[in-house]
Design an enzyme around this catalytic site. Structure first.
Site, short mmCIF file in Angstrom:
data_model
loop_
_atom_site.label_atom_id
_atom_site.label_comp_id
_atom_site.label_asym_id
_atom_site.label_seq_id
_atom_site.Cartn_x
_atom_site.Cartn_y
_atom_site.Cartn_z
N HIS A 1 -2.26 -13.69 -12.48
CA HIS A 1 -1.40 -14.86 -12.28
C HIS A 1 -2.22 -16.09 -11.89
O HIS A 1 -3.18 -15.98 -11.13
CB HIS A 1 -0.40 -14.60 -11.14
CG HIS A 1 0.48 -13.41 -11.38
ND1 HIS A 1 1.49 -13.06 -10.52
CD2 HIS A 1 0.52 -12.49 -12.39
CE1 HIS A 1 2.11 -11.98 -10.97
NE2 HIS A 1 1.54 -11.61 -12.10
N HIS B 1 10.33 -14.27 -12.84
CA HIS B 1 9.13 -14.47 -12.03
C HIS B 1 8.36 -15.60 -12.69
O HIS B 1 8.02 -15.50 -13.88
CB HIS B 1 8.25 -13.21 -12.01
CG HIS B 1 8.78 -12.13 -11.14
ND1 HIS B 1 8.25 -10.85 -11.11
CD2 HIS B 1 9.79 -12.13 -10.23
CE1 HIS B 1 8.92 -10.12 -10.23
NE2 HIS B 1 9.86 -10.86 -9.69
N ASP C 1 -2.61 -9.58 -17.11
CA ASP C 1 -1.82 -9.69 -15.89
C ASP C 1 -2.60 -10.29 -14.72
O ASP C 1 -2.78 -9.64 -13.69
CB ASP C 1 -1.22 -8.33 -15.50
CG ASP C 1 -0.19 -8.44 -14.37
OD1 ASP C 1 0.09 -9.57 -13.92
OD2 ASP C 1 0.32 -7.39 -13.95
N ASP D 1 9.03 -11.93 -16.33
CA ASP D 1 7.86 -12.54 -15.67
C ASP D 1 7.12 -13.37 -16.73
O ASP D 1 6.67 -12.82 -17.75
CB ASP D 1 6.98 -11.42 -15.11
CG ASP D 1 5.80 -11.94 -14.31
OD1 ASP D 1 5.07 -12.81 -14.82
OD2 ASP D 1 5.59 -11.45 -13.17
N HIS E 1 11.39 -6.39 -4.31
CA HIS E 1 10.41 -5.85 -5.25
C HIS E 1 9.94 -4.47 -4.79
O HIS E 1 9.45 -4.33 -3.68
CB HIS E 1 9.22 -6.81 -5.37
CG HIS E 1 8.39 -6.59 -6.61
ND1 HIS E 1 7.90 -5.36 -6.97
CD2 HIS E 1 7.97 -7.45 -7.57
CE1 HIS E 1 7.20 -5.49 -8.10
NE2 HIS E 1 7.24 -6.75 -8.49
N ARG F 1 0.82 -1.21 0.00
CA ARG F 1 0.00 0.00 0.00
C ARG F 1 0.86 1.26 0.00
O ARG F 1 0.35 2.37 -0.05
CB ARG F 1 -0.94 0.01 1.20
CG ARG F 1 -2.03 -1.01 1.06
CD ARG F 1 -2.90 -1.06 2.31
NE ARG F 1 -3.55 -2.35 2.42
CZ ARG F 1 -4.65 -2.69 1.76
NH1 ARG F 1 -5.21 -1.83 0.96
NH2 ARG F 1 -5.17 -3.88 1.90
N HIS G 1 3.57 -12.25 -17.50
CA HIS G 1 3.54 -10.94 -18.17
C HIS G 1 3.94 -11.04 -19.64
O HIS G 1 3.27 -10.46 -20.50
CB HIS G 1 4.46 -9.95 -17.46
CG HIS G 1 4.03 -9.62 -16.06
ND1 HIS G 1 4.75 -8.78 -15.24
CD2 HIS G 1 2.97 -10.01 -15.33
CE1 HIS G 1 4.15 -8.67 -14.07
NE2 HIS G 1 3.06 -9.42 -14.09
ZN ZN Z 1 1.86 -9.56 -12.53
FE FE Z 2 6.16 -10.31 -11.57
FE FE Z 3 6.19 -7.40 -10.32
#
Ligand code: ZN
Ligand code: FE
Ligand code: FE
Length: 276
Positions: free
Chosen positions: A224, A209, A222, A174, A66, A36, A177
């Site tokens: 997952h 990722h 996007d 990723d 990250h 957040r 992605h």
């Molecule tokens: Zn993602």
């Molecule tokens: Fe990712």
């Molecule tokens: Fe990410």
């Protein structure tokens, strides 16, 4: 194989190393502050040093911190952009306590001002925030290309790397992605990696990722999915974890799971590499 998942940073670095170990992981990711965007508390240097020693003793691979999802370095609003730049500078100062690891972030969304302007702004923020001999490699994440998101095309990541002009800037790929962005790693993994090599250079690829996708190729969504439960499927992940260009990189799961689910996925993925 260096495999891990996102862990809660609430109890400090040593606690994350122990949690990772308990689920069969030998790397992990964590948010440098809570998602957040509120201020993370100061680290304890003794905790960080002990974590570094434990990681070395356990032969962990590099960690992949990250940056906050809310950090948008390419937003059109100058005040928001200045705030994002201050978040980046603070994050980079914090993760420098563990040299040799990685800090990954989303290039952001240009929200209407155009790809070129967005690329320039991200590059400017990185040029300002990265000290000359910065000890952590900073990674741009490949994105799904949702809305005005930057990083859905390899060319955009290359443009940011060029505009920053430093060797210690890399890319984190990723799997969900790139698939959502239209790169068919299910049927043409080698061709996608050849394109990555031609446009960006495989020497810049530092981490992965691992996520399956809830949507078909090119959907730009996007979302997952758990490994093997999405459109990519288990054989895609077998090819990824066994690929000579990928198999030694730290691989982070960001699938919808709690710790037992991650533990099972790590075991599953280790079992896919029949040669080790
Ligand atoms: Zn993602
Ligand atoms: Fe990712
Ligand atoms: Fe990410």
């Amino acid at each position: 194989m260096y495999l891990g998942c996102h862990l809660s940073a609430a109890k400090g670095m040593c606690s994350m190393v122990q949690t990772a170990r308990s689920i069969g992981a030998n790397t992990f990711a964590y948010f440098t502050r809570n998602p957040r965007g509120s201020r993370a508390k100061r680290e304890d240097p003794a905790d960080i040093q002990a974590a570094g020693e434990a990681m070395a003793a356990l032969s962990f691979g590099p960690l992949v911190a990250h940056g906050s999802y809310t950090m948008n370095l390419s937003t059109a609003d100058p005040e928001d952009r200045a705030f994002a730049a201050s978040v980046l500078a603070e994050d980079l100062a914090r993760v420098a306590a563990l040299p040799g690891n990685f800090y990954n972030f989303h290039p952001g969304s240009h929200v209407g001002q155009g790809t070129q302007a967005g690329i320039e702004q991200v590059a400017q923020a990185l040029r300002t925030a990265m000290a000359p001999n910065y000890p952590v490699t900073v990674l741009l994440e490949t994105m799904a290309g949702k809305g005005s998101e930057l990083g859905g095309r390899f060319e955009e990541l290359r443009a940011i790397l060029d505009a920053v002009g430093r060797k210690d800037l890399g890319v984190c790929l990723d799997t969900c992605h790139v698939w959502d962005a239209g790169y068919d790693i299910q049927n043409h993994l080698d061709a996608v990696l050849e394109a990555f090599d031609r446009i960006i250079g495989l020497d810049r690829l530092k981490a992965l990722h691992l996520n399956d996708s809830k949507n078909p190729l090119g959907s730009r969504k996007d979302r997952h999915a758990r490994i093997g439960e999405g459109y990519l499927g288990i054989e895609t992940f077998r090819a990824v974890v066994c690929h000579p260009a990928l198999k030694d990189l730290p691989m982070i799961l960001e699938t919808p799971n709690e710790l037992p689910g991650y533990q099972a996925e790590i075991k599953l993925l280790r079992g896919l590499d029949t040669k080790s």
